[in-house]
Design a protein around this motif. Structure first.
Motif, short mmCIF file in Angstrom:
data_model
loop_
_atom_site.label_atom_id
_atom_site.label_comp_id
_atom_site.label_asym_id
_atom_site.label_seq_id
_atom_site.Cartn_x
_atom_site.Cartn_y
_atom_site.Cartn_z
N THR A 6 -45.08 55.06 72.34
CA THR A 6 -45.57 56.42 72.52
C THR A 6 -44.58 57.32 73.26
OG1 THR A 6 -46.74 55.56 74.46
CG2 THR A 6 -48.01 55.82 72.44
N ASP A 7 -43.48 56.78 73.75
CA ASP A 7 -42.50 57.59 74.47
C ASP A 7 -41.87 58.61 73.51
OD1 ASP A 7 -39.70 58.25 75.61
OD2 ASP A 7 -40.70 57.22 77.27
N PRO A 8 -41.69 59.87 73.92
CA PRO A 8 -41.10 60.89 73.04
C PRO A 8 -39.70 60.56 72.56
CG PRO A 8 -42.20 61.93 74.90
CD PRO A 8 -42.18 60.46 75.19
N LEU A 9 -38.99 59.67 73.24
CA LEU A 9 -37.63 59.31 72.82
C LEU A 9 -37.61 58.09 71.90
CD1 LEU A 9 -35.68 59.78 76.18
CD2 LEU A 9 -35.92 61.38 74.26
N GLY A 59 -45.76 61.05 73.23
CA GLY A 59 -46.34 61.08 74.57
C GLY A 59 -47.59 60.24 74.66
N GLY A 60 -47.99 59.95 75.90
CA GLY A 60 -49.12 59.06 76.11
C GLY A 60 -50.45 59.61 75.68
N ARG A 85 -46.40 59.40 65.34
CA ARG A 85 -46.44 60.00 64.01
C ARG A 85 -45.28 59.50 63.16
NH1 ARG A 85 -47.50 66.37 63.62
NH2 ARG A 85 -49.34 65.57 64.75
N VAL A 86 -45.57 59.20 61.91
CA VAL A 86 -44.53 58.84 60.95
C VAL A 86 -44.13 60.08 60.19
CG1 VAL A 86 -43.94 57.42 58.95
CG2 VAL A 86 -45.45 56.51 60.71
N ARG A 87 -42.85 60.40 60.22
CA ARG A 87 -42.34 61.60 59.56
C ARG A 87 -41.44 61.22 58.39
NH1 ARG A 87 -43.40 65.94 62.93
NH2 ARG A 87 -43.74 65.43 65.13
N LEU A 88 -41.05 62.24 57.63
CA LEU A 88 -40.10 62.11 56.51
C LEU A 88 -40.69 61.27 55.38
CD1 LEU A 88 -36.74 61.59 58.45
CD2 LEU A 88 -37.83 63.71 57.76
N ILE A 89 -42.02 61.29 55.20
CA ILE A 89 -42.64 60.69 54.03
C ILE A 89 -42.59 61.69 52.90
CG2 ILE A 89 -44.83 59.87 53.06
CD1 ILE A 89 -43.67 57.85 54.88
#
Length: 346
Positions: A162-165, A259-260, A265-269
């Protein structure tokens, strides 16, 4: 009657506003009547239970039967799953394909503080002396938890999913229900193309009667009900209808933490027609690859929302993680290095 009514209103008013005398009297009556109340409960409880047993026995039997069916199904699924795992292991060994069970692992305990909305990282009591390296994936019994980001001799820091990085290559697996398909014959037994003959299909027997031009046909006793008219020979061919096997759609993208307090989220689908099969409930796993520090097929979670993101190519998929990151205790580090990085080290 009027005096009694006024007295009642006065007593109720004093009771609602609170009065030391009334409160003491109420408490005294409560203590005095409590033994009688307990005795009444003891006397009526067996009768109440007997009545519930008589009136609810059918419901209990139905509930017991339903639970027994669920238990039997779970036992059957467990046996089938074990057989499938053994078959998968044998096939992978035959084809010399690495599986998750072939990688070494290190089980570690969490030390220090737990993750919060401001810090999506935890510290574990394993380090470089245990064979850990930066980038190695971290899992628990439920699935992917994160990866190693900071390393010392005997401790490490794990960045959670869940970390933004955080980001990792992921794939979405969706099963497509079988579809009935019918393949018509391209020729008839006489050798002529199907387009060159007249065809009459009998639906009850799924047989096809074909007339070749200029040939004799069967008797015309029942020409009125759809039989073959005179003037042509007949040949019979069977139209085969089969169910296509269950197809597995494999779509890939990048899983990113937000973030917590938000779901990853899965992107680029790709938002193409063949990718429209992605639905809520589809499984999300790691995709692997030569540059990925996570091996393929690590379970991550399931799709809970499909988002058409404006201004961004493709779909966005919100993923509910299998692992409960708020209740982490023991973590397992998979000693896996990206193939390209391992080749460079070699």
């Amino acid at each position: 009657m009027l005096i009694m009514l006024l007295t009642s209103v006065l007593l109720i008013t004093l009771d609602l506003r609170g009065n030391a005398v009334f409160n003491a009297a109420r408490t005294g009556f409560g203590y005095a009547l409590r033994p009688f109340e307990i005795a009444g409960e003891v006397v009526t409880r067996p009768v109440e239970r007997m009545w519930n047993g008589i009136t609810q026995v059918d419901d209990l039997e139905r509930e017991n039967a339903r639970l027994q069916r669920e238990l039997d199904k779970q036992r059957s699924d467990q046996v089938a799953g074990q057989a499938a795992q053994e078959e998968n292991r044998q096939l992978r060994a035959l084809l010399d394909i690495e599986s998750l069970s072939s990688f070494d692992r290190r089980t570690c305990s969490i030390i220090g503080s737990s993750p919060s909305n401001f810090d999506q990282r935890v510290e574990i009591d394993c380090g470089s002396l245990d064979g850990l390296r930066v980038g190695m994936p971290v899992v628990n019994e439920a699935g992917l938890v994160g990866k190693i980001t900071t390393l010392s001799l005997d401790t490490s820091v794990v960045m959670l999913v869940t970390d933004p990085l955080y980001s990792v290559q992921a794939k979405v697996i969706a099963e497509v229900d079988p579809v009935a398909t019918t393949v018509p014959p391209s020729t008839v037994p006489s050798g002529l193309d199907v387009e060159d003959v007249t065809t009459t299909t009998t639906t009850s027997t799924t047989s096809t009667t074909t007339l070749a031009p200029g040939e004799e046909g069967p008797d015309d006793e029942s020409s009125a009900d759809g039989s073959v008219p005179p003037g042509g020979a007949t040949t019979t061919s069977t139209t085969t209808t089969s169910l296509a096997p269950i197809e597995v759609t494999r779509e890939t993208g990048v899983l990113e933490g937000l973030g917590g307090d938000r779901l990853p989220r899965v992107r680029l689908i790709d938002d193409a027609q063949q990718f429209g099969l992605i639905e809520v409930g589809d499984a999300v796993l790691t995709a692997g690859g030569s540059d990925s520090n996570a091996p393929p097929n690590l379970p991550i979670g399931r799709v809970v929302n499909v988002i058409n993101e404006l201004g961004v190519a493709g779909l966005g998929l919100e993923v509910e993680l299998n692992a409960d990151l708020d209740r982490l205790n023991f973590l397992t580090v998979i000693l896996y290095i990206a193939p390209r990085e391992a080749a460079g080290l070699g």
